[in-house]
Design an enzyme around this catalytic site. Structure first.
Site, PDB file in Angstrom:
ATOM      1  N   ARG A 168      -0.159  -2.875   0.931  1.00 32.22           N
ATOM      2  CA  ARG A 168      -0.081  -2.111  -0.261  1.00 32.22           C
ATOM      3  C   ARG A 168      -0.229  -0.814  -0.229  1.00 32.22           C
ATOM      4  O   ARG A 168      -0.553  -0.009  -0.994  1.00 32.22           O
ATOM      5  CB  ARG A 168      -0.910  -2.667  -1.540  1.00 32.22           C
ATOM      6  CG  ARG A 168      -0.827  -3.962  -2.111  1.00 32.22           C
ATOM      7  CD  ARG A 168       0.595  -4.449  -2.519  1.00 32.22           C
ATOM      8  NE  ARG A 168       0.771  -5.768  -2.999  1.00 32.22           N
ATOM      9  CZ  ARG A 168       1.442  -6.773  -2.832  1.00 32.22           C
ATOM     10  NH1 ARG A 168       1.911  -6.562  -1.508  1.00 32.22           N
ATOM     11  NH2 ARG A 168       1.295  -7.815  -3.356  1.00 32.22           N
ATOM     12  N   SER A 217       0.794  -6.721 -10.945  1.00 32.24           N
ATOM     13  CA  SER A 217      -0.378  -6.992 -10.535  1.00 32.24           C
ATOM     14  C   SER A 217      -1.375  -5.576 -10.768  1.00 32.24           C
ATOM     15  O   SER A 217      -1.118  -4.491 -10.356  1.00 32.24           O
ATOM     16  CB  SER A 217      -0.450  -7.381  -9.230  1.00 32.24           C
ATOM     17  OG  SER A 217       0.214  -8.685  -8.949  1.00 32.24           O
ATOM     18  N   GLU A 299      -4.443  -2.081  -7.818  1.00 27.01           N
ATOM     19  CA  GLU A 299      -2.976  -2.003  -6.990  1.00 27.01           C
ATOM     20  C   GLU A 299      -2.106  -0.804  -8.059  1.00 27.01           C
ATOM     21  O   GLU A 299      -1.145  -0.176  -7.482  1.00 27.01           O
ATOM     22  CB  GLU A 299      -2.323  -3.408  -7.274  1.00 27.01           C
ATOM     23  CG  GLU A 299      -0.997  -3.180  -6.597  1.00 27.01           C
ATOM     24  CD  GLU A 299      -0.699  -4.801  -6.304  1.00 27.01           C
ATOM     25  OE1 GLU A 299       0.633  -4.976  -6.314  1.00 27.01           O
ATOM     26  OE2 GLU A 299      -1.562  -5.392  -5.885  1.00 27.01           O
TER      27      GLU A 299
END
Length: 306
Positions: A168, A217, A299
């Site tokens: 990520r 998310s 995130e």
């Protein structure tokens, strides 16, 4: 930004509210909001922009909380001049503004497999920046190169290795704007690729609150990650599971809620402020740390002033 030695051909707007441009529909204004006409316009604008003015490239706002006080920067949002998709043999080149889902579909029609992009919300620029992925595939597995315009207004092509793609995350030059990306895509039968994407969509809709105002998310899976970013698909520890264990599924604060359907989705249930959303997320992090000793990492990107 008192003066600018270049008159852009695109649209430059002062004090532009960003709330309507984010999926969560919250946030204050950007000092300046720039929609360049094309790559040359973007490069000339950045070259002329005073060095002390911050730049924030923004996609479609699918993974973003803009705080209520807004952003002290020039927010750059790429539009139609940056959304082309070209398939040439095993390579697929997509403009940074092209939607991930559109790239997956167009590649599939040409018999090329980038189906992992189909269910990822957002555009290619954000997908590269976040090394987006699902179903065991990541941008890092396919990316060949990216074309950027630097903060100084220089156009450069960087190999994927230069981005240090990890779970990520990526490392781009400060203030750089991604304008396109080139991927390597394996061959596949168009009908089979389309069927796979239909199945992926069905699975996503069954498990995620896709009809709600969310930003995907909320927290990264707390398993750590390898350089390829695959650890979240193989490790047993999932963000939603530790949130459930902390008793925070369905938790609310003002108009913000942790989804009942998927507890790692933070949603604007109605009238939420950016502060409501971020504070609820922090309450979740606090509860998970207290109950399980695990520090969840955001995130969703959070930017701007309170």
């Amino acid at each position: 930004m008192d003066s600018l030695s270049y008159t852009p051909r695109g649209v430059l707007t002062p004090q532009r509210s960003l709330a309507d441009l984010t999926w969560l529909r919250v946030g204050g204004p950007a000092d300046w909001f720039f929609q360049p006409a094309d790559e040359d316009d973007l490069a000339a604008f950045l070259k002329a922009l005073p060095a002390d003015v911050a730049v924030f490239p923004m996609g479609v706002g699918s993974n973003l909380i803009v705080r209520d006080g807004g952003i002290r920067a020039v927010v750059i949002r790429l539009g139609r001049g940056f959304n082309g998709i070209e398939v040439d043999g095993e390579t697929v080149t997509a403009g940074a503004a092209a939607l991930d889902a559109h790239v997956a579909r167009k590649a599939a029609q040409a018999g090329r497999d980038l189906t992992f992009l189909r269910t990822i919300p957002g555009s290619i620029g954000g997908a590269v920046k976040m090394n987006a992925g699902c179903y065991g595939s990541y941008v890092a597995d396919h990316l060949i190169s990216v074309r950027i315009v630097t903060r100084a207004g220089e156009v450069q092509t960087l190999p994927a290795e230069a981005l240090n793609l990890a779970y990520r995350s990526s490392q781009l030059p400060e203030g750089a704007v991604i304008v396109s990306a080139t991927f390597r895509a394996a061959e596949g039968e168009p009908g089979a690729l389309e069927a796979r994407m239909v199945d992926q969509i069905a699975k996503r809709d069954a498990s995620q609150p896709t009809k709600e105002r969310s930003a995907g998310s909320t927290f990264r899976n707390p398993s750590g990650a390898s350089s390829t970013g695959r650890a979240d698909d193989t490790h047993e520890l999932k963000a939603w599971a530790v949130i459930d264990k902390a008793g925070m599924r369905g938790a609310t604060l003002g108009g913000a809620q942790m989804s009942e359907k998927h507890s790692n989705f933070l949603i604007n249930a109605g009238g939420a402020s950016a502060h409501d959303l971020e504070q609820l997320g922090e309450e979740v992090r606090k509860k998970v740390l207290q109950t399980q000793g695990i520090s969840l990492e955001w995130e969703i990107m959070r930017i701007g002033e309170y």
